[in-house]
Design a protein around this motif. Structure first.
Motif, PDB file in Angstrom:
ATOM      1  N   ALA A 164     -89.623  -1.220  23.507  1.00  0.00           N
ATOM      2  CA  ALA A 164     -88.223  -1.341  23.115  1.00  0.00           C
ATOM      3  C   ALA A 164     -87.394  -0.270  23.805  1.00  0.00           C
ATOM      4  CB  ALA A 164     -88.072  -1.202  21.600  1.00  0.00           C
ATOM      5  N   LEU A 165     -86.135  -0.599  24.050  1.00  0.00           N
ATOM      6  CA  LEU A 165     -85.156   0.351  24.572  1.00  0.00           C
ATOM      7  C   LEU A 165     -83.869   0.201  23.768  1.00  0.00           C
ATOM      8  CD1 LEU A 165     -85.684   0.052  28.440  1.00  0.00           C
ATOM      9  CD2 LEU A 165     -86.146   2.055  27.004  1.00  0.00           C
ATOM     10  N   PRO A 166     -82.989   1.201  23.794  1.00  0.00           N
ATOM     11  CA  PRO A 166     -81.745   1.105  23.034  1.00  0.00           C
ATOM     12  C   PRO A 166     -80.969  -0.166  23.385  1.00  0.00           C
ATOM     13  CG  PRO A 166     -82.029   3.320  23.914  1.00  0.00           C
ATOM     14  CD  PRO A 166     -83.119   2.475  24.511  1.00  0.00           C
ATOM     15  N   MET A 167     -80.399  -0.760  22.378  1.00  0.00           N
ATOM     16  CA  MET A 167     -79.578  -1.970  22.506  1.00  0.00           C
ATOM     17  C   MET A 167     -80.350  -3.119  23.134  1.00  0.00           C
ATOM     18  SD  MET A 167     -76.024  -0.054  23.572  1.00  0.00           S
ATOM     19  CE  MET A 167     -76.851   1.023  24.758  1.00  0.00           C
ATOM     20  N   ASN A 168     -81.683  -3.034  23.095  1.00  0.00           N
ATOM     21  CA  ASN A 168     -82.574  -4.066  23.626  1.00  0.00           C
ATOM     22  C   ASN A 168     -82.361  -4.323  25.116  1.00  0.00           C
ATOM     23  OD1 ASN A 168     -84.734  -5.907  23.281  1.00  0.00           O
ATOM     24  ND2 ASN A 168     -83.296  -7.610  23.153  1.00  0.00           N
ATOM     25  N   VAL A 169     -81.936  -3.286  25.862  1.00  0.00           N
ATOM     26  CA  VAL A 169     -81.763  -3.470  27.304  1.00  0.00           C
ATOM     27  C   VAL A 169     -83.125  -3.591  27.973  1.00  0.00           C
ATOM     28  CG1 VAL A 169     -79.523  -2.332  27.415  1.00  0.00           C
ATOM     29  CG2 VAL A 169     -81.616  -0.985  27.795  1.00  0.00           C
ATOM     30  N   ALA A 170     -83.148  -4.237  29.121  1.00  0.00           N
ATOM     31  CA  ALA A 170     -84.395  -4.466  29.846  1.00  0.00           C
ATOM     32  C   ALA A 170     -84.865  -3.227  30.604  1.00  0.00           C
ATOM     33  CB  ALA A 170     -84.230  -5.644  30.805  1.00  0.00           C
ATOM     34  N   VAL A 171     -83.921  -2.392  31.060  1.00  0.00           N
ATOM     35  CA  VAL A 171     -84.265  -1.218  31.868  1.00  0.00           C
ATOM     36  C   VAL A 171     -83.299  -0.083  31.544  1.00  0.00           C
ATOM     37  CG1 VAL A 171     -84.530  -0.308  34.225  1.00  0.00           C
ATOM     38  CG2 VAL A 171     -85.115  -2.693  33.757  1.00  0.00           C
ATOM     39  N   GLU A 172     -83.818   1.133  31.575  1.00  0.00           N
ATOM     40  CA  GLU A 172     -82.998   2.343  31.499  1.00  0.00           C
ATOM     41  C   GLU A 172     -83.538   3.309  32.545  1.00  0.00           C
ATOM     42  OE1 GLU A 172     -81.466   5.789  28.356  1.00  0.00           O
ATOM     43  OE2 GLU A 172     -82.794   4.190  27.651  1.00  0.00           O
ATOM     44  N   VAL A 173     -82.627   3.961  33.273  1.00  0.00           N
ATOM     45  CA  VAL A 173     -83.026   4.884  34.336  1.00  0.00           C
ATOM     46  C   VAL A 173     -82.214   6.172  34.201  1.00  0.00           C
ATOM     47  CG1 VAL A 173     -83.269   5.226  36.836  1.00  0.00           C
ATOM     48  CG2 VAL A 173     -83.490   2.920  35.871  1.00  0.00           C
TER      49      VAL A 173
ATOM     50  N   LEU B  75     -86.147  10.061  39.854  1.00  0.00           N
ATOM     51  CA  LEU B  75     -85.718   8.987  38.969  1.00  0.00           C
ATOM     52  C   LEU B  75     -86.799   8.779  37.918  1.00  0.00           C
ATOM     53  CD1 LEU B  75     -84.398   6.150  41.335  1.00  0.00           C
ATOM     54  CD2 LEU B  75     -83.076   7.914  40.165  1.00  0.00           C
ATOM     55  N   SER B  76     -86.377   8.457  36.723  1.00  0.00           N
ATOM     56  CA  SER B  76     -87.299   8.092  35.650  1.00  0.00           C
ATOM     57  C   SER B  76     -86.891   6.713  35.160  1.00  0.00           C
ATOM     58  CB  SER B  76     -87.221   9.096  34.500  1.00  0.00           C
ATOM     59  OG  SER B  76     -87.462  10.407  34.971  1.00  0.00           O
ATOM     60  N   GLY B  77     -87.807   5.757  35.240  1.00  0.00           N
ATOM     61  CA  GLY B  77     -87.493   4.386  34.874  1.00  0.00           C
ATOM     62  C   GLY B  77     -88.284   3.909  33.681  1.00  0.00           C
ATOM     63  N   PHE B  78     -87.591   3.317  32.743  1.00  0.00           N
ATOM     64  CA  PHE B  78     -88.202   2.759  31.539  1.00  0.00           C
ATOM     65  C   PHE B  78     -87.942   1.258  31.527  1.00  0.00           C
ATOM     66  CE2 PHE B  78     -86.950   7.091  30.800  1.00  0.00           C
ATOM     67  CZ  PHE B  78     -88.064   7.648  30.208  1.00  0.00           C
ATOM     68  N   VAL B  79     -88.996   0.480  31.366  1.00  0.00           N
ATOM     69  CA  VAL B  79     -88.888  -0.974  31.403  1.00  0.00           C
ATOM     70  C   VAL B  79     -89.297  -1.535  30.045  1.00  0.00           C
ATOM     71  CG1 VAL B  79     -89.646  -3.081  32.559  1.00  0.00           C
ATOM     72  CG2 VAL B  79     -89.432  -0.952  33.872  1.00  0.00           C
ATOM     73  N   ASN B  80     -88.382  -2.227  29.394  1.00  0.00           N
ATOM     74  CA  ASN B  80     -88.646  -2.923  28.141  1.00  0.00           C
ATOM     75  C   ASN B  80     -89.399  -4.199  28.514  1.00  0.00           C
ATOM     76  OD1 ASN B  80     -88.551  -4.167  25.631  1.00  0.00           O
ATOM     77  ND2 ASN B  80     -86.337  -4.385  25.589  1.00  0.00           N
ATOM     78  N   CYS B  81     -90.705  -4.227  28.226  1.00  0.00           N
ATOM     79  CA  CYS B  81     -91.506  -5.341  28.742  1.00  0.00           C
ATOM     80  C   CYS B  81     -92.523  -5.834  27.713  1.00  0.00           C
ATOM     81  CB  CYS B  81     -92.220  -4.924  30.024  1.00  0.00           C
ATOM     82  SG  CYS B  81     -93.266  -3.472  29.872  1.00  0.00           S
ATOM     83  N   THR B  82     -93.081  -6.958  28.030  1.00  0.00           N
ATOM     84  CA  THR B  82     -94.097  -7.567  27.180  1.00  0.00           C
ATOM     85  C   THR B  82     -95.422  -6.827  27.333  1.00  0.00           C
ATOM     86  OG1 THR B  82     -94.651  -9.105  28.951  1.00  0.00           O
ATOM     87  CG2 THR B  82     -93.048  -9.859  27.313  1.00  0.00           C
ATOM     88  N   ASP B  83     -96.279  -6.955  26.331  1.00  0.00           N
ATOM     89  CA  ASP B  83     -97.638  -6.421  26.429  1.00  0.00           C
ATOM     90  C   ASP B  83     -98.319  -7.055  27.634  1.00  0.00           C
ATOM     91  OD1 ASP B  83     -97.248  -4.967  24.120  1.00  0.00           O
ATOM     92  OD2 ASP B  83     -98.368  -6.336  22.823  1.00  0.00           O
ATOM     93  N   GLY B  84     -99.039  -6.257  28.378  1.00  0.00           N
ATOM     94  CA  GLY B  84     -99.768  -6.765  29.522  1.00  0.00           C
ATOM     95  C   GLY B  84     -98.962  -6.824  30.810  1.00  0.00           C
ATOM     96  N   PHE B  85     -97.646  -6.597  30.745  1.00  0.00           N
ATOM     97  CA  PHE B  85     -96.828  -6.582  31.958  1.00  0.00           C
ATOM     98  C   PHE B  85     -97.171  -5.323  32.750  1.00  0.00           C
ATOM     99  CE2 PHE B  85     -93.017  -5.482  34.389  1.00  0.00           C
ATOM    100  CZ  PHE B  85     -92.749  -6.682  35.019  1.00  0.00           C
ATOM    101  N   GLY B  86     -97.424  -5.449  34.026  1.00  0.00           N
ATOM    102  CA  GLY B  86     -97.848  -4.298  34.812  1.00  0.00           C
ATOM    103  C   GLY B  86     -97.038  -4.043  36.071  1.00  0.00           C
ATOM    104  N   GLU B  87     -95.871  -4.647  36.168  1.00  0.00           N
ATOM    105  CA  GLU B  87     -95.085  -4.484  37.396  1.00  0.00           C
ATOM    106  C   GLU B  87     -93.894  -3.544  37.219  1.00  0.00           C
ATOM    107  OE1 GLU B  87     -94.373  -8.613  38.673  1.00  0.00           O
ATOM    108  OE2 GLU B  87     -96.050  -8.294  40.061  1.00  0.00           O
ATOM    109  N   GLN B  88     -94.037  -2.552  36.325  1.00  0.00           N
ATOM    110  CA  GLN B  88     -92.964  -1.581  36.117  1.00  0.00           C
ATOM    111  C   GLN B  88     -92.551  -0.894  37.418  1.00  0.00           C
ATOM    112  OE1 GLN B  88     -95.780  -1.708  34.315  1.00  0.00           O
ATOM    113  NE2 GLN B  88     -95.212  -1.962  32.169  1.00  0.00           N
TER     114      GLN B  88
END
Length: 155
Positions: free
Chosen positions: A139-148, A96-109
């Motif tokens: 950023a991720l497409p369509m401003n989604v929070a996660v893409e996998v 699995l490859s997970g991408f997390v649209n997150c704030t700077d400094g967020f470390g819980e991906q």
């Protein structure tokens, strides 16, 4: 024998959604040899985009995990389609490859992407254990929070 995974899903109360069409110029999955490469899945629920925003600002880590689980359900819908409707053909979830649209400094991906990883193990047991990465992005497409996305071995 077809149906073991479907019966397990029913016992768990998990419903796999219908496979959705791609949002741009790509295919939802590619089968080559005994591998299925599933394109990145985003949190569509009943044809509607959910979880738009950033984890760490708009969503908590736990909400991000729930979003990743939705993405994983959509992955399973594509795998099921690739297997002609028979998830018993899954030999294992490879990666699995997970991408997390997150704030700077967020470390819980990694914790967020556990929402997808946990579902694979819940559904397939040891065959659901996989290699993985979890990356934060601005950023991720369509401003989604996660893409996998995913790779599966099938029979």
């Amino acid at each position: 024998m077809a149906g073991k995974i479907d019966a397990h899903l029913a016992k768990l109360g998990i419903e796999i959604p219908a496979a959705t069409a791609p949002a741009a110029n790509y295919v939802p999955y590619v089968k080559t040899g005994n591998l299925v490469f599933v394109s990145g899945q985003v949190p569509f629920v009943d044809g509607k985009l959910t979880y738009q925003g950033k984890v760490g600002k708009d969503f908590t880590t736990e909400e991000g995990m729930a979003c990743a689980r939705v993405c994983a359900l959509n992955i399973l819908s594509q795998v099921k389609d690739a297997c002609g409707g028979d998830l018993d053909k899954v030999v294992r979830c490879v990666k699995l490859s997970g991408f997390v649209n997150c704030t700077d400094g967020f470390g819980e991906q990694p914790k967020v992407v556990n929402g997808a990883s946990d579902l694979m193990v819940e559904v397939f047991g040891d065959k659901g254990r996989h290699a993985r990465f979890a990356v934060g992005t601005n950023a991720l497409p369509m401003n989604v929070a996660v893409e996998v996305d995913a790779v599966f071995e099938i029979s």
